[in-house]
Write a protein that holds these residues in place. Structure first.
Motif, PDB file in Angstrom:
ATOM      1  N   LEU A   1       0.832  -1.268  -0.148  1.00  0.00           N
ATOM      2  CA  LEU A   1      -0.165  -0.056  -0.011  1.00  0.00           C
ATOM      3  C   LEU A   1       0.826   1.164  -0.064  1.00  0.00           C
ATOM      4  CD1 LEU A   1      -2.927  -0.971   2.636  1.00  0.00           C
ATOM      5  CD2 LEU A   1      -3.058  -0.548  -0.019  1.00  0.00           C
ATOM      6  N   TRP A   2       1.957   1.216   1.035  1.00  0.00           N
ATOM      7  CA  TRP A   2       2.565   2.192   0.857  1.00  0.00           C
ATOM      8  C   TRP A   2       3.471   2.706  -0.357  1.00  0.00           C
ATOM      9  CZ3 TRP A   2       8.036   2.439   4.360  1.00  0.00           C
ATOM     10  CH2 TRP A   2       8.525   3.816   4.249  1.00  0.00           C
ATOM     11  N   MET A   3       4.057   1.624  -1.115  1.00  0.00           N
ATOM     12  CA  MET A   3       4.604   1.659  -2.363  1.00  0.00           C
ATOM     13  C   MET A   3       3.795   2.026  -3.503  1.00  0.00           C
ATOM     14  SD  MET A   3       7.859   1.724  -1.574  1.00  0.00           S
ATOM     15  CE  MET A   3       8.122   2.039  -0.025  1.00  0.00           C
ATOM     16  N   SER A   4       2.600   1.498  -3.322  1.00  0.00           N
ATOM     17  CA  SER A   4       1.782   2.127  -4.516  1.00  0.00           C
ATOM     18  C   SER A   4       0.918   3.261  -4.639  1.00  0.00           C
ATOM     19  CB  SER A   4       0.710   0.613  -4.808  1.00  0.00           C
ATOM     20  OG  SER A   4      -0.050   0.601  -3.375  1.00  0.00           O
ATOM     21  N   LEU A   5       0.751   3.743  -3.309  1.00  0.00           N
ATOM     22  CA  LEU A   5       0.148   4.878  -3.104  1.00  0.00           C
ATOM     23  C   LEU A   5       0.766   6.277  -3.087  1.00  0.00           C
ATOM     24  CD1 LEU A   5      -2.830   3.753  -0.344  1.00  0.00           C
ATOM     25  CD2 LEU A   5      -3.011   3.961  -3.038  1.00  0.00           C
ATOM     26  N   SER A   6       2.058   6.129  -2.274  1.00  0.00           N
ATOM     27  CA  SER A   6       2.913   7.220  -2.054  1.00  0.00           C
ATOM     28  C   SER A   6       4.311   6.611  -1.952  1.00  0.00           C
ATOM     29  CB  SER A   6       2.489   8.001  -1.037  1.00  0.00           C
ATOM     30  OG  SER A   6       3.349   9.244  -0.839  1.00  0.00           O
TER      31      SER A   6
ATOM     32  N   ASN B   1      12.938  11.415  -0.590  1.00  0.00           N
ATOM     33  CA  ASN B   1      11.849  11.735   0.252  1.00  0.00           C
ATOM     34  C   ASN B   1      10.877  10.583   0.415  1.00  0.00           C
ATOM     35  OD1 ASN B   1       9.064  12.590   0.913  1.00  0.00           O
ATOM     36  ND2 ASN B   1       9.554  14.658   0.158  1.00  0.00           N
ATOM     37  N   LYS B   2      10.525   9.992   1.704  1.00  0.00           N
ATOM     38  CA  LYS B   2       9.897   8.931   2.050  1.00  0.00           C
ATOM     39  C   LYS B   2       8.300   8.496   1.225  1.00  0.00           C
ATOM     40  CE  LYS B   2      12.187   7.831   6.209  1.00  0.00           C
ATOM     41  NZ  LYS B   2      13.293   8.471   5.469  1.00  0.00           N
ATOM     42  N   GLY B   3       8.128   9.838   0.767  1.00  0.00           N
ATOM     43  CA  GLY B   3       6.584   9.736   0.299  1.00  0.00           C
ATOM     44  C   GLY B   3       5.421   9.944   1.386  1.00  0.00           C
ATOM     45  N   SER B   4       4.994   9.021   1.892  1.00  0.00           N
ATOM     46  CA  SER B   4       4.308   9.048   2.897  1.00  0.00           C
ATOM     47  C   SER B   4       4.781   9.006   4.246  1.00  0.00           C
ATOM     48  CB  SER B   4       2.798   8.161   2.738  1.00  0.00           C
ATOM     49  OG  SER B   4       2.089   8.369   3.757  1.00  0.00           O
ATOM     50  N   THR B   5       4.728   9.904   5.079  1.00  0.00           N
ATOM     51  CA  THR B   5       5.611   9.803   6.500  1.00  0.00           C
ATOM     52  C   THR B   5       4.552   8.900   7.340  1.00  0.00           C
ATOM     53  OG1 THR B   5       4.792  12.119   7.184  1.00  0.00           O
ATOM     54  CG2 THR B   5       6.768  12.013   6.375  1.00  0.00           C
ATOM     55  N   ILE B   6       3.151   9.338   7.026  1.00  0.00           N
ATOM     56  CA  ILE B   6       2.394   8.255   7.755  1.00  0.00           C
ATOM     57  C   ILE B   6       2.557   6.736   7.446  1.00  0.00           C
ATOM     58  CG2 ILE B   6      -0.263   7.776   7.878  1.00  0.00           C
ATOM     59  CD1 ILE B   6      -0.981  10.682   7.322  1.00  0.00           C
ATOM     60  N   ALA B   7       2.995   6.448   6.237  1.00  0.00           N
ATOM     61  CA  ALA B   7       2.975   5.089   6.049  1.00  0.00           C
ATOM     62  C   ALA B   7       4.400   4.755   6.742  1.00  0.00           C
ATOM     63  CB  ALA B   7       3.158   4.944   4.489  1.00  0.00           C
ATOM     64  N   PHE B   8       5.398   5.507   6.765  1.00  0.00           N
ATOM     65  CA  PHE B   8       6.603   5.168   7.465  1.00  0.00           C
ATOM     66  C   PHE B   8       6.512   4.884   8.787  1.00  0.00           C
ATOM     67  CE2 PHE B   8      10.343   6.909   9.763  1.00  0.00           C
ATOM     68  CZ  PHE B   8      11.380   5.993   9.362  1.00  0.00           C
ATOM     69  N   TRP B   9       5.677   5.911   9.490  1.00  0.00           N
ATOM     70  CA  TRP B   9       5.517   5.749  11.027  1.00  0.00           C
ATOM     71  C   TRP B   9       4.280   4.559  11.149  1.00  0.00           C
ATOM     72  CZ3 TRP B   9       8.850   7.531  14.267  1.00  0.00           C
ATOM     73  CH2 TRP B   9       9.601   8.531  13.832  1.00  0.00           C
ATOM     74  N   CYS B  10       3.616   4.004  10.356  1.00  0.00           N
ATOM     75  CA  CYS B  10       2.735   2.930  10.461  1.00  0.00           C
ATOM     76  C   CYS B  10       3.644   1.611  10.382  1.00  0.00           C
ATOM     77  CB  CYS B  10       1.410   2.944   9.377  1.00  0.00           C
ATOM     78  SG  CYS B  10       0.387   3.988   9.529  1.00  0.00           S
ATOM     79  N   MET B  11       4.522   1.569   9.458  1.00  0.00           N
ATOM     80  CA  MET B  11       5.445   0.395   9.404  1.00  0.00           C
ATOM     81  C   MET B  11       6.216   0.300  10.798  1.00  0.00           C
ATOM     82  SD  MET B  11       4.918  -1.420   6.765  1.00  0.00           S
ATOM     83  CE  MET B  11       6.329  -2.316   7.143  1.00  0.00           C
TER      84      MET B  11
END
Length: 190
Positions: A50-55, A75-85
């Motif tokens: 989801l992280w790699m496909s959305l952001s 740039n990590k794309g989505s910081t929310i996805a990084f912190w979710c992982m």
């Protein structure tokens, strides 16, 4: 982390299955640990997809760090996805710690819950200290912080889980016998 969680749960199941009339004998097999590993790993895989496909992460030019120099950063794309992982891994580690902490006093001669508890304490302490260090760092230092945290936590797990076993195999081979493990020899040999 899913493997350590499965191992921790299996230590508890193995002890509880030895009680007379226990229904947990069915759960003490390898199928339960395989299911736990597959479920936890599948959830992490889904989060990553989801992280790699959305952001997805992308290269970014930073012209503000040093005047007159362009620094290309990730740039990590989505910081929310990084912190979710990171939160998901922390959740697995916390559950492993809680189960191992509860099981650390099981009266079994081959109980590994003490080693798992100490390894989870070291793992969690590395990642808890990572968060303020990561938030205070910028640029290329954030990647160095991530690499250091991953390496430190991995080595903490390996050393805390396997060093005691290697010590027993190499220096105390009499403890590594079936008779000692089954409790026939209560005296610790020197």
């Amino acid at each position: 982390m899913s493997c350590i969680l499965a191992k921790t749960i299996m230590v508890v199941f193995a002890f509880m299955a030895t009680r007379p009339g226990s229904e947990l004998k069915k759960l003490a097999g390898p199928l339960v640990s395989h299911i736990i590993i597959m479920l936890c790993t599948s959830l992490q895989f889904i989060l990553c997809v989801l992280w790699m496909s959305l952001s997805p992460p992308f290269p970014e030019q930073n012209i503000n760090a040093k005047p007159g120099v362009i620094i290309i950063e990730c740039n990590k794309g989505s910081t929310i996805a990084f912190w979710c992982m990171l939160g998901y891994l922390s959740l697995l580690a916390a559950i492993s710690f809680i189960v191992a902490f509860v099981a650390r006093r099981l009266p079994d001669s081959f109980n590994e819950a003490k080693y798992i508890t100490f390894s989870m304490v070291s793992f969690l302490s590395v990642w808890i200290s990572f968060i303020p260090a990561y938030l205070s760092a910028s640029g290329k230092y954030t990647v160095a912080m991530e690499i250091f945290a991953i390496q430190s936590s991995s080595w903490a797990l390996v050393v805390c889980m396997f060093l005691p076993k290697c010590f027993i195999v190499l220096f105390r081979p009499t403890i590594n016998s079936r008779e000692y493990l089954m409790g026939k020899s209560k005296k610790i040999p020197t």
